[in-house]
Scaffold this motif. Sequence first.
Motif, PDB file in Angstrom:
ATOM      1  N   VAL A   1       0.863  -1.170   0.000  1.00 20.03           N
ATOM      2  CA  VAL A   1       0.000   0.000   0.000  1.00 20.03           C
ATOM      3  C   VAL A   1       0.905   1.227   0.000  1.00 20.03           C
ATOM      4  N   PRO A   2       0.817   2.144  -0.979  1.00 17.62           N
ATOM      5  CA  PRO A   2       1.695   3.314  -0.990  1.00 17.62           C
ATOM      6  C   PRO A   2       1.548   4.145   0.282  1.00 17.62           C
ATOM      7  N   THR A   3       2.666   4.571   0.844  1.00 13.55           N
ATOM      8  CA  THR A   3       2.606   5.341   2.086  1.00 13.55           C
ATOM      9  C   THR A   3       1.947   6.693   1.898  1.00 13.55           C
ATOM     10  N   GLU A   4       1.874   7.181   0.631  1.00  7.17           N
ATOM     11  CA  GLU A   4       1.184   8.458   0.436  1.00  7.17           C
ATOM     12  C   GLU A   4      -0.315   8.330   0.688  1.00  7.17           C
ATOM     13  N   LEU A   5      -0.849   7.101   0.641  1.00  6.97           N
ATOM     14  CA  LEU A   5      -2.257   6.907   0.947  1.00  6.97           C
ATOM     15  C   LEU A   5      -2.500   6.950   2.454  1.00  6.97           C
ATOM     16  N   ILE A   6      -1.602   6.352   3.215  1.00  6.23           N
ATOM     17  CA  ILE A   6      -1.689   6.382   4.685  1.00  6.23           C
ATOM     18  C   ILE A   6      -0.296   6.775   5.190  1.00  6.23           C
ATOM     19  N   PRO A   7       0.002   8.073   5.312  1.00  3.12           N
ATOM     20  CA  PRO A   7       1.358   8.509   5.683  1.00  3.12           C
ATOM     21  C   PRO A   7       1.876   7.881   6.967  1.00  3.12           C
ATOM     22  N   LEU A   8       0.989   7.558   7.908  1.00  3.29           N
ATOM     23  CA  LEU A   8       1.422   7.005   9.180  1.00  3.29           C
ATOM     24  C   LEU A   8       2.144   5.665   9.010  1.00  3.29           C
ATOM     25  N   LEU A   9       1.905   4.984   7.885  1.00  2.00           N
ATOM     26  CA  LEU A   9       2.516   3.683   7.673  1.00  2.00           C
ATOM     27  C   LEU A   9       4.040   3.745   7.721  1.00  2.00           C
ATOM     28  N   GLN A  10       4.603   4.875   7.321  1.00  2.00           N
ATOM     29  CA  GLN A  10       6.061   4.970   7.263  1.00  2.00           C
ATOM     30  C   GLN A  10       6.696   4.884   8.654  1.00  2.00           C
ATOM     31  N   PHE A  11       5.889   5.090   9.709  1.00  2.00           N
ATOM     32  CA  PHE A  11       6.420   5.029  11.061  1.00  2.00           C
ATOM     33  C   PHE A  11       6.324   3.628  11.667  1.00  2.00           C
ATOM     34  N   GLY A  12       5.702   2.695  10.935  1.00  2.00           N
ATOM     35  CA  GLY A  12       5.692   1.315  11.360  1.00  2.00           C
ATOM     36  C   GLY A  12       4.472   0.891  12.151  1.00  2.00           C
ATOM     37  N   ALA A  13       4.408  -0.430  12.399  1.00  2.22           N
ATOM     38  CA  ALA A  13       3.230  -1.020  13.029  1.00  2.22           C
ATOM     39  C   ALA A  13       3.022  -0.509  14.448  1.00  2.22           C
ATOM     40  N   GLY A  14       4.097  -0.292  15.182  1.00  6.93           N
ATOM     41  CA  GLY A  14       3.950   0.180  16.552  1.00  6.93           C
ATOM     42  C   GLY A  14       3.296   1.541  16.629  1.00  6.93           C
ATOM     43  N   ALA A  15       3.707   2.440  15.743  1.00 10.81           N
ATOM     44  CA  ALA A  15       3.119   3.778  15.733  1.00 10.81           C
ATOM     45  C   ALA A  15       1.652   3.736  15.330  1.00 10.81           C
ATOM     46  N   VAL A  16       1.341   2.876  14.364  1.00 11.63           N
ATOM     47  CA  VAL A  16      -0.058   2.750  13.939  1.00 11.63           C
ATOM     48  C   VAL A  16      -0.920   2.241  15.085  1.00 11.63           C
ATOM     49  N   GLN A  17      -0.459   1.187  15.782  1.00  9.54           N
ATOM     50  CA  GLN A  17      -1.257   0.637  16.875  1.00  9.54           C
ATOM     51  C   GLN A  17      -1.389   1.647  18.004  1.00  9.54           C
ATOM     52  N   ALA A  18      -0.338   2.386  18.273  1.00  9.62           N
ATOM     53  CA  ALA A  18      -0.421   3.426  19.304  1.00  9.62           C
ATOM     54  C   ALA A  18      -1.430   4.491  18.906  1.00  9.62           C
ATOM     55  N   GLY A  19      -1.455   4.821  17.632  1.00  9.17           N
ATOM     56  CA  GLY A  19      -2.426   5.793  17.155  1.00  9.17           C
ATOM     57  C   GLY A  19      -3.854   5.305  17.299  1.00  9.17           C
ATOM     58  N   LEU A  20      -4.070   4.014  17.035  1.00  6.71           N
ATOM     59  CA  LEU A  20      -5.403   3.431  17.209  1.00  6.71           C
ATOM     60  C   LEU A  20      -5.799   3.424  18.688  1.00  6.71           C
ATOM     61  N   GLU A  21      -4.863   3.083  19.549  1.00 11.16           N
ATOM     62  CA  GLU A  21      -5.177   2.979  20.973  1.00 11.16           C
ATOM     63  C   GLU A  21      -5.473   4.331  21.611  1.00 11.16           C
ATOM     64  N   THR A  22      -4.834   5.373  21.121  1.00 12.43           N
ATOM     65  CA  THR A  22      -5.109   6.715  21.650  1.00 12.43           C
ATOM     66  C   THR A  22      -6.304   7.366  20.967  1.00 12.43           C
TER      67      THR A  22
END
Length: 589
Positions: free
Chosen positions: A284-305
């Motif tokens: 999935v291109p990171t320009e579609l979901i920029p947060l992807l470039q920070f990795g799975a941990g950042a994404v899960q932290a974003g979901l949890e907050t």
Amino acid sequence: MGRPPHPLVRGRSRRRGALAVLAAAALAASFTAAAVPTGAVPARARAADRVETPVASGSPVTEVSESAVRVRVPLPASAGEHPEACDWLSYLRFRHKDGPAESARADRILIAQPGVLEGAGAFDSVARNTIAQAAKAGRHIEFWALDRRSNCLDDQTGVQAGLAARDTHLAVDYYYRQKEVNGRKFAGYQTNDQVKWLQNVGLAQTVRDQYDLMVKELPDAAVRKQKALCGGHSLGGILTAYFAEWDFDGNHSTTADAGYNQCSGYFALDTRIQTGLPGLEGQVPTELIPLLQFGAGAVQAGLETGIVPRTLSAPAVINSETMQLLSIAGLAARLAPDGLSDLSTYIPSSFNTDTTYRVLFSKDYPTFIKGSPTVKDFKFTNAAALGGLLDDNSEPLAFMQASVGFWDGGKIVDKEFPAPNNLDEIGLGGLGRLLGKDKKAIPDEPNGPLYSWRNYDRVGAPDDPVYKSKDGTPFTTAAKEVTDIGELARSLAEHPLDFTEHYFPTKMVTDIALAGSPGIADDAVHTGGITANPTLNLEAGDGLGFSDPQPGDVIAPGYQHLDVLTASAVQNGGKPEQVSLNLAAFAGK
């Protein structure tokens, strides 16, 4: 000299091969989440942890029986606090009325995963048509249309009550006017904070749910391996691929529990059975979901907050409230297709609904910006209102399009918002993957005639005025119309499990995008699982999967992305519907 750049032009994408349904979902993930509450529990139980309820149908395919099945499969404690109804998995079970009562005795069982924002009700027509075709060859098969875990939050009370009373206003009153129906009151469209548990419902839970359901319903492993065909529509093809590779017992050295050993074959409905996105080397291109470039941990932290919305939703067009509009529009068209639509006036005005109407019914940018004329300045039949929402010559998003006919009854012009009809000419032909290939059209006589709908089998009839685009070519032809709008309306309104998915978990998209990260798809270890069984690819000729045809694909000419699910049993020219015909033949091998 060329034309000046269209307002949509922002530069060409370097990657045009993405499966547009996931691209659209990913784009929507940047907006606020919303959803709907838990539906009613069916009444008749065979056992404490299984409930099967017959579903009455007005389908012309009368030899097929339908029931809604709920099986208790509790979420793990790690999912967090959630409604009790979400400890149940649901599916629509279609079978031939003369077939065996027990699924294990059927000749084959087709088990289908829905696409993005899609529920079990969307499979109604293809399920019925496939079962009827198989019966002609003496085979009794079943079709299980799965609801994902998040669909437990859909509330069909108002639509079902409106159908029973033959009163669309009853449904509107329930969802939009806070009126009780049968002693029940709609709990409202839930916020991001109310669906916190969905931050833990992604790829692993979804494939696990399918496995657990199959084991509960077909406990004999040999029966599953011999008789089950696994597949899906759109995103359902990707989920099926992960299911095939998944190890379900935690011991990667054993294979009896592997997903590919639960199925005898795979079927793909305008998709592919593969874990990556077609044309993007699996990414999935990171320009579609920029947060992807920070990795799975950042994404899960974003979901949890809650910083990352827990469900895919946008301020208009795609959210739980607009998904509900589709079922109500389907209900109105089911009950009174030629009646005057009052949905745009009877449904209370809100930013969400008004903006959605403005996006869908503005003919060009000046109209959208000015906000006039509005949809309320036009008269539509209920069938025309539904057609305007989902037809491929009107709906702007390809993954929500079906070929159900065309406008009728007055002046029709090119619809050039949100994109022009000459994308190829201005160098934006690649957007056709997201917006669809067919020219868009719109009524152009506010405060004028009653606009009606010309059904798929009336396009090209002697009385067809043959509406033409500004370039002089017809907007559509009989060869490009395949779905009966009455059947689409029935599928939207008739089922206790919805056609649409009001809560699509963002985690599903991010998990697929980050599947190579530790902790996401660690059990997808049986990499030969996809090729371990035969596969049938059924592609829509004008849909999302046709840009990359492969040897052996069955191509359905004129079909859009939804048409592989909704196409009529009898096509223009009297031919049988091709997707179900080939799917039935595959099930018989």
